[in-house]
Design a protein around this motif. Sequence first.
Motif, PDB file in Angstrom:
ATOM      1  N   SER A 230       0.857  -1.177   0.000  1.00  0.00           N
ATOM      2  CA  SER A 230       0.000   0.000   0.000  1.00  0.00           C
ATOM      3  C   SER A 230       0.899   1.234   0.000  1.00  0.00           C
ATOM      4  N   PRO A 231       0.468   2.303  -0.649  1.00  0.00           N
ATOM      5  CA  PRO A 231       1.247   3.540  -0.554  1.00  0.00           C
ATOM      6  C   PRO A 231       1.146   4.156   0.847  1.00  0.00           C
ATOM      7  N   ASN A 232       0.175   3.679   1.640  1.00  0.00           N
ATOM      8  CA  ASN A 232      -0.017   4.186   3.003  1.00  0.00           C
ATOM      9  C   ASN A 232       0.587   3.228   4.020  1.00  0.00           C
ATOM     10  N   ASP A 233       1.121   3.778   5.079  1.00  0.00           N
ATOM     11  CA  ASP A 233       1.649   2.997   6.197  1.00  0.00           C
ATOM     12  C   ASP A 233       0.476   2.339   6.918  1.00  0.00           C
ATOM     13  N   TYR A 234       0.644   1.089   7.337  1.00  0.00           N
ATOM     14  CA  TYR A 234      -0.418   0.373   8.049  1.00  0.00           C
ATOM     15  C   TYR A 234      -0.529   0.790   9.516  1.00  0.00           C
ATOM     16  N   GLY A 235       0.340   1.662   9.983  1.00  0.00           N
ATOM     17  CA  GLY A 235       0.225   2.226  11.329  1.00  0.00           C
ATOM     18  C   GLY A 235       0.801   1.347  12.415  1.00  0.00           C
ATOM     19  N   ASN A 236       0.346   1.576  13.639  1.00  0.00           N
ATOM     20  CA  ASN A 236       0.780   0.824  14.818  1.00  0.00           C
ATOM     21  C   ASN A 236      -0.148  -0.371  14.992  1.00  0.00           C
ATOM     22  N   ILE A 237       0.445  -1.550  15.214  1.00  0.00           N
ATOM     23  CA  ILE A 237      -0.388  -2.722  15.462  1.00  0.00           C
ATOM     24  C   ILE A 237      -0.028  -3.318  16.814  1.00  0.00           C
ATOM     25  N   SER A 238      -1.015  -3.915  17.443  1.00  0.00           N
ATOM     26  CA  SER A 238      -0.855  -4.562  18.734  1.00  0.00           C
ATOM     27  C   SER A 238      -1.407  -5.981  18.625  1.00  0.00           C
ATOM     28  N   ILE A 239      -0.606  -6.951  19.068  1.00  0.00           N
ATOM     29  CA  ILE A 239      -0.978  -8.354  18.919  1.00  0.00           C
ATOM     30  C   ILE A 239      -1.047  -9.008  20.293  1.00  0.00           C
TER      31      ILE A 239
ATOM     32  N   SER B 116       4.785   0.505  13.925  1.00  0.00           N
ATOM     33  CA  SER B 116       5.345  -0.256  15.036  1.00  0.00           C
ATOM     34  C   SER B 116       4.512  -1.501  15.295  1.00  0.00           C
ATOM     35  N   VAL B 117       5.144  -2.447  15.992  1.00  0.00           N
ATOM     36  CA  VAL B 117       4.481  -3.695  16.374  1.00  0.00           C
ATOM     37  C   VAL B 117       4.640  -3.866  17.873  1.00  0.00           C
ATOM     38  N   THR B 118       3.536  -4.104  18.580  1.00  0.00           N
ATOM     39  CA  THR B 118       3.561  -4.430  19.999  1.00  0.00           C
ATOM     40  C   THR B 118       3.048  -5.851  20.156  1.00  0.00           C
ATOM     41  N   LEU B 119       3.883  -6.712  20.729  1.00  0.00           N
ATOM     42  CA  LEU B 119       3.517  -8.109  20.965  1.00  0.00           C
ATOM     43  C   LEU B 119       3.290  -8.285  22.452  1.00  0.00           C
ATOM     44  N   ASN B 120       2.048  -8.504  22.830  1.00  0.00           N
ATOM     45  CA  ASN B 120       1.656  -8.623  24.230  1.00  0.00           C
ATOM     46  C   ASN B 120       1.486 -10.089  24.626  1.00  0.00           C
ATOM     47  N   GLY B 121       1.199 -10.318  25.913  1.00  0.00           N
ATOM     48  CA  GLY B 121       0.914 -11.659  26.397  1.00  0.00           C
ATOM     49  C   GLY B 121      -0.144 -12.320  25.533  1.00  0.00           C
ATOM     50  N   GLY B 122       0.062 -13.592  25.236  1.00  0.00           N
ATOM     51  CA  GLY B 122      -0.850 -14.316  24.367  1.00  0.00           C
ATOM     52  C   GLY B 122      -0.356 -14.410  22.933  1.00  0.00           C
ATOM     53  N   SER B 123       0.639 -13.594  22.580  1.00  0.00           N
ATOM     54  CA  SER B 123       1.145 -13.607  21.207  1.00  0.00           C
ATOM     55  C   SER B 123       2.351 -14.531  21.039  1.00  0.00           C
TER      56      SER B 123
ATOM     57  N   ASN C 195      11.153   5.442  19.979  1.00  0.00           N
ATOM     58  CA  ASN C 195      11.870   4.866  18.845  1.00  0.00           C
ATOM     59  C   ASN C 195      11.801   3.350  18.797  1.00  0.00           C
ATOM     60  N   ASN C 196      11.055   2.728  19.684  1.00  0.00           N
ATOM     61  CA  ASN C 196      10.946   1.271  19.660  1.00  0.00           C
ATOM     62  C   ASN C 196       9.971   0.846  18.578  1.00  0.00           C
ATOM     63  N   ARG C 197      10.512   0.305  17.522  1.00  0.00           N
ATOM     64  CA  ARG C 197       9.664  -0.146  16.433  1.00  0.00           C
ATOM     65  C   ARG C 197       8.941  -1.425  16.807  1.00  0.00           C
ATOM     66  N   ILE C 198       9.617  -2.269  17.607  1.00  0.00           N
ATOM     67  CA  ILE C 198       9.031  -3.528  18.046  1.00  0.00           C
ATOM     68  C   ILE C 198       9.111  -3.576  19.560  1.00  0.00           C
ATOM     69  N   SER C 199       7.977  -3.791  20.201  1.00  0.00           N
ATOM     70  CA  SER C 199       7.922  -3.890  21.651  1.00  0.00           C
ATOM     71  C   SER C 199       7.330  -5.247  22.017  1.00  0.00           C
ATOM     72  N   ILE C 200       8.076  -6.024  22.808  1.00  0.00           N
ATOM     73  CA  ILE C 200       7.626  -7.350  23.224  1.00  0.00           C
ATOM     74  C   ILE C 200       7.469  -7.341  24.736  1.00  0.00           C
ATOM     75  N   SER C 201       6.256  -7.577  25.204  1.00  0.00           N
ATOM     76  CA  SER C 201       5.979  -7.551  26.631  1.00  0.00           C
ATOM     77  C   SER C 201       5.096  -8.737  27.000  1.00  0.00           C
ATOM     78  N   GLY C 202       5.651  -9.682  27.749  1.00  0.00           N
ATOM     79  CA  GLY C 202       4.876 -10.839  28.197  1.00  0.00           C
ATOM     80  C   GLY C 202       4.700 -11.909  27.143  1.00  0.00           C
ATOM     81  N   ALA C 203       5.503 -11.871  26.082  1.00  0.00           N
ATOM     82  CA  ALA C 203       5.414 -12.868  25.014  1.00  0.00           C
ATOM     83  C   ALA C 203       6.784 -13.498  24.808  1.00  0.00           C
ATOM     84  N   SER C 204       6.786 -14.729  24.291  1.00  0.00           N
ATOM     85  CA  SER C 204       8.058 -15.398  24.020  1.00  0.00           C
ATOM     86  C   SER C 204       7.947 -16.203  22.731  1.00  0.00           C
TER      87      SER C 204
END
Length: 122
Positions: free
Chosen positions: A25-34, A66-73, A92-101
């Motif tokens: 897409s010519p547009n950015d898909y934005g911030n996602i949270s998983i 950015s991508v945020t990966l939360n518990g359950g992901s 500046n954190n493009r990828i944030s992982i919290s409670g996921a492995s």
Amino acid sequence: MADYKTLQGAIDSVPAGSTLYVFPSPNDYGNISIAKRIYIVGTGFMLDQNSNPYSSPNKTGVTLTSVTLNGGSDFSYLLGLQITGHTNPHGNNRISISGASNITISRCMLDELDGFEISTAN
């Protein structure tokens, strides 16, 4: 095949274990949270750099902020995305992982910015 208005809407709508194929897409898909196991597959990045016969008909690629990966992901998989980090809620954190492995990030490009690239907190 389904058509969603946003990538976040698709993530929220599909069951855990689903694979989402994201089109350029010519547009950015934005911030996602998983918060569930999901597989997100993009077309890659720098597609305009490939010469024939390896050129792509759509040279835009798939970008998101950015991508945020939360518990359950746990065991989620990201492939072929360009993550810009511009105007995201985590600085500046493009990828944030919290409670996921056991997250797999493969063949993704992180745009160059000063500061942290990936943050983790378990």
